[in-house]
Design a protein around this motif. Structure first.
Motif, PDB file in Angstrom:
ATOM      1  N   ALA A  75       2.514  -3.691  -0.828  1.00 27.91           N
ATOM      2  CA  ALA A  75       2.624  -4.186   0.546  1.00 27.91           C
ATOM      3  C   ALA A  75       4.073  -4.530   0.861  1.00 27.91           C
ATOM      4  N   LYS A  76       4.510  -4.263   2.078  1.00 29.19           N
ATOM      5  CA  LYS A  76       5.901  -4.477   2.468  1.00 29.19           C
ATOM      6  C   LYS A  76       6.083  -5.769   3.259  1.00 29.19           C
ATOM      7  N   GLY A  77       5.163  -6.088   4.145  1.00 27.35           N
ATOM      8  CA  GLY A  77       5.310  -7.308   4.945  1.00 27.35           C
ATOM      9  C   GLY A  77       6.513  -7.278   5.857  1.00 27.35           C
ATOM     10  N   ASP A  78       6.886  -6.076   6.306  1.00 29.11           N
ATOM     11  CA  ASP A  78       8.085  -5.945   7.126  1.00 29.11           C
ATOM     12  C   ASP A  78       7.795  -5.851   8.621  1.00 29.11           C
ATOM     13  N   GLY A  79       6.515  -6.008   9.006  1.00 31.28           N
ATOM     14  CA  GLY A  79       6.170  -5.914  10.416  1.00 31.28           C
ATOM     15  C   GLY A  79       6.161  -4.509  10.961  1.00 31.28           C
ATOM     16  N   LYS A  80       6.334  -3.508  10.088  1.00 33.57           N
ATOM     17  CA  LYS A  80       6.368  -2.116  10.512  1.00 33.57           C
ATOM     18  C   LYS A  80       5.370  -1.257   9.716  1.00 33.57           C
ATOM     19  N   THR A  81       5.320  -1.492   8.426  1.00 37.21           N
ATOM     20  CA  THR A  81       4.502  -0.672   7.537  1.00 37.21           C
ATOM     21  C   THR A  81       3.040  -1.094   7.608  1.00 37.21           C
ATOM     22  N   ILE A  87      -3.115  -4.244   0.449  1.00 38.50           N
ATOM     23  CA  ILE A  87      -3.834  -5.521   0.465  1.00 38.50           C
ATOM     24  C   ILE A  87      -5.242  -5.345  -0.071  1.00 38.50           C
ATOM     25  N   GLN A  88      -5.896  -4.254   0.315  1.00 38.62           N
ATOM     26  CA  GLN A  88      -7.244  -4.002  -0.199  1.00 38.62           C
ATOM     27  C   GLN A  88      -7.215  -3.776  -1.706  1.00 38.62           C
ATOM     28  N   GLY A 107       6.024 -13.164   5.512  1.00 40.02           N
ATOM     29  CA  GLY A 107       6.219 -11.825   6.056  1.00 40.02           C
ATOM     30  C   GLY A 107       5.101 -11.479   7.012  1.00 40.02           C
ATOM     31  N   ASP A 108       5.287 -10.399   7.760  1.00 35.15           N
ATOM     32  CA  ASP A 108       4.277  -9.886   8.673  1.00 35.15           C
ATOM     33  C   ASP A 108       3.642  -8.651   8.055  1.00 35.15           C
ATOM     34  N   PHE A 109       2.420  -8.794   7.604  1.00 32.60           N
ATOM     35  CA  PHE A 109       1.719  -7.716   6.918  1.00 32.60           C
ATOM     36  C   PHE A 109       0.748  -7.055   7.895  1.00 32.60           C
ATOM     37  N   ILE A 110       1.138  -5.920   8.437  1.00 29.90           N
ATOM     38  CA  ILE A 110       0.313  -5.211   9.409  1.00 29.90           C
ATOM     39  C   ILE A 110      -0.809  -4.489   8.673  1.00 29.90           C
ATOM     40  N   CYS A 111      -2.012  -4.639   9.177  1.00 33.04           N
ATOM     41  CA  CYS A 111      -3.130  -3.948   8.528  1.00 33.04           C
ATOM     42  C   CYS A 111      -4.272  -3.754   9.501  1.00 33.04           C
ATOM     43  N   GLY A 112      -5.197  -2.880   9.090  1.00 28.62           N
ATOM     44  CA  GLY A 112      -6.439  -2.677   9.794  1.00 28.62           C
ATOM     45  C   GLY A 112      -7.554  -3.379   9.039  1.00 28.62           C
ATOM     46  N   THR A 113      -8.726  -2.796   9.004  1.00 27.28           N
ATOM     47  CA  THR A 113      -9.901  -3.441   8.421  1.00 27.28           C
ATOM     48  C   THR A 113      -9.717  -3.658   6.916  1.00 27.28           C
ATOM     49  N   ILE A 114      -9.949  -4.895   6.475  1.00 24.75           N
ATOM     50  CA  ILE A 114      -9.942  -5.204   5.049  1.00 24.75           C
ATOM     51  C   ILE A 114     -11.212  -5.975   4.707  1.00 24.75           C
ATOM     52  N   GLU A 115     -11.680  -5.785   3.475  1.00 24.55           N
ATOM     53  CA  GLU A 115     -12.923  -6.409   3.029  1.00 24.55           C
ATOM     54  C   GLU A 115     -12.634  -7.428   1.928  1.00 24.55           C
ATOM     55  N   LEU A 131      -1.271  -9.416  10.271  1.00 25.03           N
ATOM     56  CA  LEU A 131      -1.132  -9.035  11.674  1.00 25.03           C
ATOM     57  C   LEU A 131      -1.931  -7.777  11.933  1.00 25.03           C
ATOM     58  N   GLY A 132      -2.891  -7.871  12.842  1.00 22.80           N
ATOM     59  CA  GLY A 132      -3.731  -6.727  13.150  1.00 22.80           C
ATOM     60  C   GLY A 132      -2.944  -5.574  13.739  1.00 22.80           C
ATOM     61  N   SER A 133      -3.264  -4.395  13.288  1.00 15.47           N
ATOM     62  CA  SER A 133      -2.646  -3.203  13.859  1.00 15.47           C
ATOM     63  C   SER A 133      -3.025  -3.068  15.333  1.00 15.47           C
ATOM     64  N   ALA A 134      -2.127  -2.504  16.105  1.00 17.74           N
ATOM     65  CA  ALA A 134      -2.404  -2.263  17.525  1.00 17.74           C
ATOM     66  C   ALA A 134      -3.162  -0.967  17.755  1.00 17.74           C
ATOM     67  N   ARG A 135      -3.467  -0.221  16.685  1.00 21.76           N
ATOM     68  CA  ARG A 135      -4.120   1.081  16.823  1.00 21.76           C
ATOM     69  C   ARG A 135      -5.598   0.972  16.458  1.00 21.76           C
ATOM     70  N   ARG A 136      -6.464   1.419  17.343  1.00 19.76           N
ATOM     71  CA  ARG A 136      -7.902   1.353  17.102  1.00 19.76           C
ATOM     72  C   ARG A 136      -8.301   2.153  15.858  1.00 19.76           C
ATOM     73  N   GLU A 137      -7.609   3.263  15.573  1.00 17.40           N
ATOM     74  CA  GLU A 137      -7.992   4.112  14.450  1.00 17.40           C
ATOM     75  C   GLU A 137      -7.781   3.437  13.093  1.00 17.40           C
ATOM     76  N   ASP A 138      -7.095   2.302  13.070  1.00 15.02           N
ATOM     77  CA  ASP A 138      -6.890   1.589  11.806  1.00 15.02           C
ATOM     78  C   ASP A 138      -8.038   0.635  11.483  1.00 15.02           C
ATOM     79  N   TYR A 139      -9.036   0.590  12.343  1.00 10.51           N
ATOM     80  CA  TYR A 139     -10.177  -0.312  12.134  1.00 10.51           C
ATOM     81  C   TYR A 139     -11.457   0.497  11.974  1.00 10.51           C
ATOM     82  N   SER A 140     -12.411  -0.117  11.296  1.00 13.55           N
ATOM     83  CA  SER A 140     -13.718   0.507  11.130  1.00 13.55           C
ATOM     84  C   SER A 140     -14.793  -0.561  11.228  1.00 13.55           C
ATOM     85  N   ALA A 141     -16.026  -0.120  11.324  1.00 15.29           N
ATOM     86  CA  ALA A 141     -17.138  -1.067  11.253  1.00 15.29           C
ATOM     87  C   ALA A 141     -17.216  -1.631   9.838  1.00 15.29           C
TER      88      ALA A 141
END
Length: 579
Positions: A75-81, A87-88, A107-115, A131-141
């Motif tokens: 994980a980078k925590g750079d607010g970009k990666t 993290i998973q 740091g700012d760790f951008i990510c989508g769905t994590i369990e 920090l939640g990703s702004a892209r819907r495709e990074d999330y799942s049910a």
């Protein structure tokens, strides 16, 4: 450099050699770090950038106690990666080694769905942010999460035990990125048709047990903040929620959960702050503060039982702080005590219909399978505003329902259903006032058990009482209750309609020169004792309907009432005994 000495004057390097020559410096660091985990508030030590240690190199006594720094997993925590996979991976490794602590450093760790998984502690360091990703495709049910109210999620756990989320860091859903101006349409009469469910909840726990969430900051969810579904043994302590960027921004949302303990939390949200739907039992809520547009304690259908709320502050809350709207529910043993309500509407709305559809009274007699009973309010101080006001920090306006204007406490049994054993003790409420003569004349109250503002949404809108309206209630107690208003109000302070077995003692209320202070309609076995009229009123007590009987008035200060007693609409004079 001189070696460090221990209390026996031996160096650490000497002790290392004598104890176990095979231990590496990194392993010794981990051993020395373990005691820090037991210190309250101590910062967790971050490991270096070295690769994770595989399980076969770990001594057995370290299993379940290791620290898994997400940076060691890439994980980078750079607010970009996008750091989701790293993290998973840290969570999975921690779970595989029978638990431990997954560390989110600064740091700012951008990510989508994590369990999250069993036996894992997620520690968010100060300045550490998921920090939640702004892209819907990074999330799942969430795998296994029911689809009701949507199951797209940022952080989730299913069928897990012994999870902890802790630390002074942040879980930020970045929910403004998902704002479309459209909610889920689950409000009164909407039934979710055409609603927006394709957006991530911040946290969802489903069928989990024995979990703790403490001290963290939860903010900016795209949907509900924290959904807790079919869970047991829950402790939520010291959590701050600021959730006002999207529609349906709930705080805590419970479904069918038991043994819940909430303390020392601060909740500022846009929708229900603490919602209970389904069967929720054995719940305590204490030392918390709440502010929201729609409601704080919201109870839907199901078995809401054995719930205690105490020592709480509610402010700038509209849509009713305590709201129970039930059909075919079993609600009992709810206690609300030592609560300050500042600038609210409502402030209490309880509706019950005995039918599956809470918006339709039906003709069902109470067969005992549904009830709303044993609810107490003690030590309440409240100021009630004339109508809701938009919160300055919610970027979209919220419509005001007609029934939210000039609101009051509403106890609304519908059809043949009765609320039972309701008490108000040491309750002092100041209302904005401004109620009209047209409202005061209102007798035909809609036979619906909708949310309180739905009941009063017909013209002339607003309830016929400025303090309390009660219909179909058995065993109602008002003791040491004081109702006042800031500007003149033409309505009675209290209206009873089909109330049976009631005690009004030590009640003080402002009156109207154009209306009665108390109106009692088709009610029986009502004791009114030691009451005070605080301002000029046309009448102290007006009795209406030929079904009134057993009404006793005993003592009190009635000097400011022009008339002590009036009979209307077929009420017989033998229905009242004046002491």
């Amino acid at each position: 450099m001189l070696p460090l000495k221990n209390s026996n004057q031996g160096s650490i390097s000497d002790f290392d050699t004598s104890a176990n020559n095979s231990l590496s410096r990194r392993q010794w660091f981990e051993r020395l770090a373990l005691p820090a985990l037991a210190l309250a508030g101590a910062a967790l030590p971050a490991t270096s950038g070295a690769a994770p240690i595989s399980g076969h190199h770990i001594s057995d006594h370290l299993r379940g106690a290791r620290i898994f720094n997400v940076c060691d997993f890439g994980a980078k925590g750079d607010g970009k990666t996008l750091d989701t996979k790293a993290i998973q991976a840290a969570i999975d490794a921690c779970h595989k080694e029978q638990g431990g602590t997954v560390l989110i450093p600064a740091g700012d760790f951008i990510c989508g769905t994590i369990e999250l998984k069993s036996n894992v502690t997620l520690h968010l360091s100060v300045q550490g942010r998921l920090l939640g990703s702004a892209r819907r495709e990074d999330y799942s049910a969430g795998k296994g999460v029911p689809s009701g109210n949507g199951n797209i999620v940022f952080v989730y756990a299913v069928n897990a035990a012994n999870i902890t989320i802790e630390g002074r860091g942040t879980i930020d859903g970045n929910g403004l990125a998902f704002y479309t101006g459209k909610g889920d349409n689950t409000g009164p009469g909407q039934r979710g048709i055409g609603g927006n469910f394709d957006r991530p909840h911040l946290i969802v726990f489903y069928q989990c047990s024995n979990f703790v969430v403490r001290d963290v900051f939860l903010t900016r969810s795209a949907y509900h903040c924290f959904r807790i579904l079919h869970c047991k043994q829950i402790r939520l302590d010291g959590i701050s929620i600021y959730n006002r960027v999207n529609k349906n921004n709930d705080g805590f949302h419970f479904n069918d959960s038991q043994y819940v303990h909430i303390s020392n939390c601060d909740i500022q949200c846009q929708d229900d702050a603490c919602a209970f739907f389904g069967s929720n039992q054995f719940v305590t809520i204490t030392n918390c503060s709440f502010s929201t547009r729609w409601s704080v304690f919201r109870f839907g259908n199901g078995d809401a039982q054995n719930i205690v709320v105490s020592n709480c502050l509610i402010y700038e809350t509209y849509g009713c702080p305590v709201k129970i709207s039930s059909g075919k529910a079993r609600v009992e043993n709810l206690s609300f005590s030592n609560i300050i309500m500042r600038n609210v509407t409502g402030p209490v709305g309880i509706a019950f219909t005995n039918t599956k559809d809470r918006n339709n009274a039906g003709d069902n007699a109470n067969d005992g399978s549904a009830f709303v009973r044993n609810i107490s309010f003690n030590g309440i101080r409240a100021t009630v505003v004339e109508k809701p006001v938009d919160h300055a920090d919610i970027h979209f306006g919220v419509n005001v329902f007609n029934g939210e204007v000039n609101s009051c406490i509403t106890l609304n049994g519908v059809g043949k259903a009765f609320l039972e054993n309701i008490s108000f003790t040491d309750v002092h409420i100041t209302y904005a006032g401004g109620g009209t003569k047209e409202q005061a004349l209102k007798r035909a109250v809609p036979q619906v058990a909708a949310e309180y503002f739905g009941v009063w949404g017909t013209e002339p809108f607003g309830p016929p009482a400025y303090g309390l309206y009660a219909r179909n209630v058995k065993n109602l107690t008002l003791h040491n209750v004081r109702f006042e208003y800031e500007k003149p109000d033409a309505r009675p302070a209290i209206v009873f309609d089909n109330v049976q077995d009631a005690s009004i003692t030590g009640v003080s209320a402002k009156g109207s020169a154009d209306a009665e202070l108390f109106r009692i309609i088709n009610s029986k076995d009502v004791l009114i004792a030691s009451c005070r009229v605080l301002s000029h009123a046309a009448t102290f007590l007006q009795v209406e309907g030929d079904m009134c009987e057993g009404i006793v008035v005993n003592g009190g200060d009635l000097r400011k009432a022009q008339k002590p007693l009036v009979f209307e609409r077929g009420a017989g004079k033998n229905a009242v005994v004046m002491g």
